[in-house]
Enzyme design. Structure first.
Site, PDB file in Angstrom:
ATOM      1  N   LYS A 292       0.871  -1.179   0.100  1.00 45.63           N
ATOM      2  CA  LYS A 292       0.018   0.070   0.014  1.00 45.63           C
ATOM      3  C   LYS A 292       0.853   1.238  -0.008  1.00 45.63           C
ATOM      4  CE  LYS A 292      -4.344  -1.503   0.308  1.00 45.63           C
ATOM      5  NZ  LYS A 292      -5.577  -0.940  -0.122  1.00 45.63           N
TER       6      LYS A 292
ATOM      7  N   SER B 100      -8.845  -0.577   6.939  1.00 44.64           N
ATOM      8  CA  SER B 100      -8.856  -1.434   7.975  1.00 44.64           C
ATOM      9  C   SER B 100      -7.306  -1.583   8.412  1.00 44.64           C
ATOM     10  CB  SER B 100      -9.204  -3.022   7.419  1.00 44.64           C
ATOM     11  OG  SER B 100      -8.279  -3.394   6.413  1.00 44.64           O
TER      12      SER B 100
ATOM     13  N   ASN C 120      -3.771  -1.259   6.409  1.00 42.54           N
ATOM     14  CA  ASN C 120      -2.381  -1.239   5.734  1.00 42.54           C
ATOM     15  C   ASN C 120      -2.538   0.181   4.834  1.00 42.54           C
ATOM     16  OD1 ASN C 120      -0.914  -3.438   6.401  1.00 42.54           O
ATOM     17  ND2 ASN C 120      -1.943  -4.663   4.836  1.00 42.54           N
TER      18      ASN C 120
ATOM     19  N   ASP D  74       3.598 -17.348 -16.888  1.00 41.18           N
ATOM     20  CA  ASP D  74       2.515 -17.951 -17.351  1.00 41.18           C
ATOM     21  C   ASP D  74       1.131 -17.714 -16.504  1.00 41.18           C
ATOM     22  OD1 ASP D  74       3.743 -19.597 -19.450  1.00 41.18           O
ATOM     23  OD2 ASP D  74       4.619 -20.667 -17.749  1.00 41.18           O
TER      24      ASP D  74
ATOM     25  N   GLY E  59      -8.906  -7.297  -2.811  1.00 40.01           N
ATOM     26  CA  GLY E  59      -9.796  -6.615  -1.914  1.00 40.01           C
ATOM     27  C   GLY E  59     -10.743  -5.458  -2.602  1.00 40.01           C
TER      28      GLY E  59
ATOM     29  N   GLY F  60      -9.187  -4.085  -5.279  1.00 32.85           N
ATOM     30  CA  GLY F  60      -8.932  -4.062  -6.434  1.00 32.85           C
ATOM     31  C   GLY F  60      -7.730  -3.367  -7.157  1.00 32.85           C
TER      32      GLY F  60
ATOM     33  N   LEU G 147      -4.487  -3.074  -6.048  1.00 35.87           N
ATOM     34  CA  LEU G 147      -3.132  -4.014  -6.519  1.00 35.87           C
ATOM     35  C   LEU G 147      -3.595  -4.899  -7.792  1.00 35.87           C
ATOM     36  CD1 LEU G 147      -0.333  -4.924  -5.737  1.00 35.87           C
ATOM     37  CD2 LEU G 147      -1.513  -6.725  -4.213  1.00 35.87           C
TER      38      LEU G 147
ATOM     39  N   GLU H 217      -9.765 -13.756  -3.876  1.00 38.32           N
ATOM     40  CA  GLU H 217     -10.549 -13.314  -2.881  1.00 38.32           C
ATOM     41  C   GLU H 217     -10.799 -14.440  -1.617  1.00 38.32           C
ATOM     42  OE1 GLU H 217     -13.798 -10.156  -4.308  1.00 38.32           O
ATOM     43  OE2 GLU H 217     -13.940 -12.124  -5.121  1.00 38.32           O
TER      44      GLU H 217
ATOM     45  N   GLY I  61     -15.910 -13.452   0.835  1.00 39.33           N
ATOM     46  CA  GLY I  61     -16.250 -11.865   0.418  1.00 39.33           C
ATOM     47  C   GLY I  61     -15.857 -11.951  -1.086  1.00 39.33           C
TER      48      GLY I  61
ATOM     49  N   ASP J 141     -17.304 -10.607  -3.677  1.00 39.55           N
ATOM     50  CA  ASP J 141     -17.824  -9.715  -4.588  1.00 39.55           C
ATOM     51  C   ASP J 141     -17.066  -9.271  -5.729  1.00 39.55           C
ATOM     52  OD1 ASP J 141     -16.346  -6.622  -3.849  1.00 39.55           O
ATOM     53  OD2 ASP J 141     -16.054  -8.467  -2.443  1.00 39.55           O
TER      54      ASP J 141
ATOM     55  N   SER K  98       1.054  -9.710  -0.470  1.00 35.00           N
ATOM     56  CA  SER K  98       0.883  -8.097  -0.426  1.00 35.00           C
ATOM     57  C   SER K  98       1.382  -7.526   1.045  1.00 35.00           C
ATOM     58  CB  SER K  98      -0.523  -8.085  -0.646  1.00 35.00           C
ATOM     59  OG  SER K  98      -1.482  -8.872   0.344  1.00 35.00           O
TER      60      SER K  98
ATOM     61  N   ASN L 152       1.498  -7.514   7.930  1.00 32.25           N
ATOM     62  CA  ASN L 152       1.166  -6.642   9.183  1.00 32.25           C
ATOM     63  C   ASN L 152       0.065  -7.664   9.972  1.00 32.25           C
ATOM     64  OD1 ASN L 152       2.888  -4.451   8.890  1.00 32.25           O
ATOM     65  ND2 ASN L 152       1.285  -3.596   7.539  1.00 32.25           N
TER      66      ASN L 152
END
Length: 320
Positions: free
Chosen positions: A54, A79, A81, A173, A180, A182, A184, A205, A209, A211, A305, A308
């Site tokens: 982040k 939340s 990072n 490949d 989360g 999107g 990244l 994901e 969650g 979505d 990613s 923490n």
């Protein structure tokens, strides 16, 4: 009509953040390669400044503030990072920062955000609309909002991680990216399409969650309730307008994994590679192990990613 960021924006972001962001290592594991019959390349953003990718997007965005914006300050919601990334970037650039964080965010992330000098305002993520709260504060205080993912400068900054990976290891490949909101994934897709056009790009994901998966398959952004998952960095309720447009165009599919698979991935990375990776950071690796992709004989990039995670919580997850 949205003006989407391009790979040229990723290149510009890389130059902008080059003196501040770490060029994180790409690590290998012979054991992981043997288990999957593939060549895995782990881009270790758990070693990035403030412990996650982040920082890239946050610093890229804030470094382009006008003098008036810098004086007034920045606000965001996160939340953890992105909160830390904005707080650290703001401190480096001399910008006041206000961060809305959920009450149940890991205490280490709350403490770190405050430690970087930001004002932290806590809210109940299951009862309050974080975007509405932030918009109200921004309007009343005259602050500039840099959201966690749905911003062209944030997306371009995040794409520098995949750019570095592909510069170092050449074409892949497959590329597996935690998803989360999107940022990244969208940035990674921009880099992959430019540097490794035949690479299959997958977002991953938590199963609770999905979505992003629903959105990609339905062709429009799907909103869900806040998911209950140990992957706190992926407890988003929907993709952004910018991120969805890029994901829909450039991403092959979105996969899901369950919390038990995340714990298994955390354990492998800790025991075999001596790395502390938070649950959200393990999404891509968990998918490599459990999502049923035909990886045998392939070159597979996995973005870890972030790292923490509260140590006590880490222990509880691995040794319940």
């Amino acid at each position: 009509m949205l003006t989407l960021p391009t790979y040229d924006d990723v290149v510009a972001a890389a130059a902008r953040i080059g003196n501040q962001a770490h060029r994180t290592p790409v690590m290998r594991s012979r054991t992981a390669d043997q288990q999957l019959g593939a060549s895995l390349f782990f881009k270790c953003e758990n070693f990035q400044r403030m412990g996650a990718f982040k920082f890239r997007g946050a610093f890229n965005a804030l470094s382009q503030f006008s003098a008036a914006q810098r004086q007034a300050g920045v606000i965001t919601f996160s939340s953890g990072n992105h909160a830390q990334a904005i707080a650290l970037s703001a401190r480096l650039l001399g910008i006041p920062a206000t961060i809305l964080m959920p009450l149940d965010a890991p205490q280490t992330k709350i403490d770190a955000t405050r430690g970087y000098g930001a004002e932290v305002i806590l809210f109940d993520r299951f009862k309050s609309d974080r975007e509405a709260l932030t918009a109200d504060l921004a309007a009343r205080r005259g602050l500039s909002l840099i959201p966690p993912y749905d911003h062209p400068d944030v997306i371009a900054g995040q794409g520098t991680a995949a750019r570095e990976l592909l510069e170092e290891v050449s074409e892949l490949d497959f590329l597996l990216v935690p998803l989360g909101g999107g940022g990244l994934l969208a940035g990674s897709a921009l880099a992959a399409r430019a540097l490794s056009p035949n690479c299959k790009v997958y977002g991953v994901e938590p199963a609770a969650g999905n979505d992003g998966q629903q959105s990609l398959r339905s062709g429009s952004i799907v909103h869900i309730e806040t998911p209950r998952t140990i992957a706190d960095g992926a407890q988003t309720q929907h993709l952004g307008e910018y991120t969805f447009a890029i994901i829909r165009r450039d991403v092959d599919d979105v996969l899901t994994v369950g919390d038990p698979e995340l714990v298994e991935a955390m354990r492998f990375l800790a025991e075999r590679m001596k790395m502390l990776v938070e649950p959200t950071g393990c999404l891509g690796f968990a998918a490599a192990r459990h999502a049923g992709l035909a990886l045998a004989g392939k070159r597979v990039g996995v973005i870890l990613s972030g790292g923490n995670v509260d140590l006590r919580r880490f222990g509880e997850l691995l040794f319940p």
